[in-house]
Design an enzyme around this catalytic site. Structure first.
Site, PDB file in Angstrom:
ATOM      1  N   ASP A 123       0.821  -1.050  -0.104  1.00 11.17           N
ATOM      2  CA  ASP A 123      -0.110   0.090  -0.398  1.00 11.17           C
ATOM      3  C   ASP A 123       0.828   1.465   0.294  1.00 11.17           C
ATOM      4  O   ASP A 123       0.635   2.169  -0.561  1.00 11.17           O
ATOM      5  CB  ASP A 123      -1.060   0.001   1.413  1.00 11.17           C
ATOM      6  N   ASP A 155      -4.977   2.927  13.495  1.00 11.23           N
ATOM      7  CA  ASP A 155      -4.103   3.432  13.364  1.00 11.23           C
ATOM      8  C   ASP A 155      -3.831   4.790  12.460  1.00 11.23           C
ATOM      9  O   ASP A 155      -3.218   5.999  12.729  1.00 11.23           O
ATOM     10  CB  ASP A 155      -2.893   2.471  12.709  1.00 11.23           C
TER      11      ASP A 155
HETATM   12  N1  ARG Z   1      -5.222  -4.038  16.791  1.00  8.75           N
HETATM   13  C1  ARG Z   1      -3.747  -3.333  16.591  1.00  8.75           C
HETATM   14  C2  ARG Z   1      -3.919  -2.380  17.454  1.00  8.75           C
HETATM   15  O1  ARG Z   1      -5.197  -1.439  17.152  1.00  8.75           O
HETATM   16  C3  ARG Z   1      -2.964  -3.701  16.012  1.00  8.75           C
HETATM   17  C4  ARG Z   1      -3.422  -2.837  14.663  1.00  8.75           C
HETATM   18  C5  ARG Z   1      -2.362  -3.814  14.075  1.00  8.75           C
HETATM   19  N2  ARG Z   1      -1.938  -2.419  12.893  1.00  8.75           N
HETATM   20  C6  ARG Z   1      -1.638  -2.627  11.635  1.00  8.75           C
HETATM   21  N3  ARG Z   1      -1.880  -2.360  10.922  1.00  8.75           N
HETATM   22  N4  ARG Z   1      -1.912  -4.736  11.421  1.00  8.75           N
HETATM   23  O2  ARG Z   1      -3.322  -1.398  18.213  1.00  8.75           O
END
Ligand code: ARG
Length: 412
Positions: A14, A123
């Site tokens: 991405d 995120d």
């Molecule tokens: N669910 C976890 C969090 O929100 C991990 C997220 C992992 N991020 C990713 N881009 N795969 O902190």
């Protein structure tokens, strides 16, 4: 000359596509910024890939020390576990990244900061709230949320534009790593009834294949910060890396969690966090010995607040600064050594010692040397139970209306 955008670059599909797309769609020159928070990656290859794909500049920033000092250790001192389970690895790394992205964008005179998050996760929230707090006028772009391509379409786009895609069958999982843990999502894991297959795990040995012989580790804390392993002084980064390996080799740190995302989705997350789990346990054990009951009860509530705040992307809030001040103060006497036993997926606290220990053998012992005056118990219990006795006489036993239900509520 085109305007510049700073892109948080991971080297994955991405963000690689984003380099091309940002240039094509908005005529922006991309400065790729990759932040090393302890993910085991070949950073020079990532940097080169960014340039190959078309970034005008690519930088790798080593954020490990900052990450440990300002994010991981304060979170350990708080014993922050989201919903009681997740040590917040990814969640902790995002505000640091936001800070370093903002610094770079300002230094480079960029007009915007871009990240590769989709619109479904946490995120994006953490990046954007963080950037918004530190650089209120900075434009934020989220190509993967905007372009509306499926994964196949993204791969097509990459192929058409000569963006290298790993030739090996790409992992069916979405993975995010940092010093404090590894998060694995997607693929078969989306069925909460399916046990995570073995290939999900890379940091931890399967507990049934872990060594038959237990490994003991002594962790030395100073004011709530781990500073030694087996008596050897280590910097924070090395200490965490070492413990990830040692505890991981005994299968410690696997977590299977249905968690509540900020955006309202429940998601099934698998984590590997050997050092985080072992350190939080050891730290809690030391606190249990060195803090009063009231301090411990209060601090547990603060831990829940801290974990929610970190998870929800509110790191740069004043509430976080307030809570951090309390956490720091609470650690004044959390100095000592904890012995843990690592065995077949478990990390068990089996010993603790401290110059500030409140454990008093003279009071606790049932053997000779007992200094606890048992005759005081009688009067104490009389006063302790006085309100219960008073209320029971008037209400529980004295209520003439309706049937007495002394044992609990009657079912209909
Ligand atoms: N669910 C976890 C969090 O929100 C991990 C997220 C992992 N991020 C990713 N881009 N795969 O902190």
């Amino acid at each position: 000359m085109s305007d510049k955008v700073v892109l948080a670059y991971s080297g994955g599909l991405d963000t690689s596509v984003a380099i091309k797309w940002l240039h094509e769609k908005y005529n922006l020159d991309v400065i790729a910024v990759t932040i090393d928070v302890g993910n085991e990656k070949d950073f020079s290859a990532i940097r080169q890939k960014a340039l190959d794909v078309g970034a005008v500049k690519a930088v790798v920033i080593d954020g490990k020390e900052l990450f440990v000092k300002y994010f991981i250790f304060p979170s350990l001192q708080a014993n922050a576990l989201y919903e009681g389970q997740y040590p917040l690895a990814t969640a902790l790394s995002r505000p640091l990244m936001a800070k370093l992205l903002v610094d770079t964008a300002v230094a480079e005179g960029a007009v915007a900061i871009a990240h590769g998050c989709t619109g479904k996760g946490n995120d994006q929230v953490r990046f954007e709230v963080g950037i918004g707090a530190l650089a209120p006028d900075m434009k934020i772009m989220a190509p993967a949320r905007e372009w509306g391509m499926t994964r196949e379409e993204t791969i097509d786009y990459a192929q058409k534009n000569g963006i290298p895609i790993p030739i090996t069958k790409s992992s069916p999982y979405s993975i995010d790593e940092c010093l404090w843990g590894r998060a694995i999502e997607c693929g078969v894991l989306e069925d909460p009834w399916t046990e995570p297959p073995a290939d999900v795990f890379t940091w931890t040995k399967s507990p049934d294949k872990a060594p038959d012989k237990a490994r003991y580790v002594e962790i030395g804390f100073e004011k709530g910060i781990p500073v030694t392993l087996d008596g050897k002084k280590l910097d924070g980064v090395t200490l965490i890396q070492t413990l990830n390996e040692v505890a991981g080799s005994h299968g410690v740190g696997r977590i299977d969690h249905i968690e509540n995302r900020v955006v309202g989705i429940k998601s099934r997350e698998i984590y590997e966090a050997p050092a985080a789990i072992a350190l939080i346990q050891a730290h809690q054990a030391l606190e249990a010995m060195n803090m009063s009951r009231d301090q411990l009860r209060f601090k547990q509530k603060v831990a829940v607040e801290c974990a929610d705040l970190i998870y929800n992307g509110l790191w740069f809030s004043q509430l976080n600064r307030d809570l951090s001040a309390y956490i720091l103060s609470s650690q004044r006497y959390v100095t000592g050594t904890v012995r843990i036993k690592l065995f077949k997926g478990q990390s068990m606290v089996v010993g603790r010692k401290s110059p500030w220990s409140l454990y008093n053998l003279g009071l606790a012992t049932y053997d000779s040397g007992d200094q606890f005056d048992q005759s005081h118990a009688e009067g104490f219990i009389r006063l302790w139970g006085l309100p219960v006795k008073t209320q029971a006489q008037i209400q529980l036993l004295g209520d003439k209306e309706g049937p007495l239900s002394i044992m609990g509520p009657e079912e209909d």
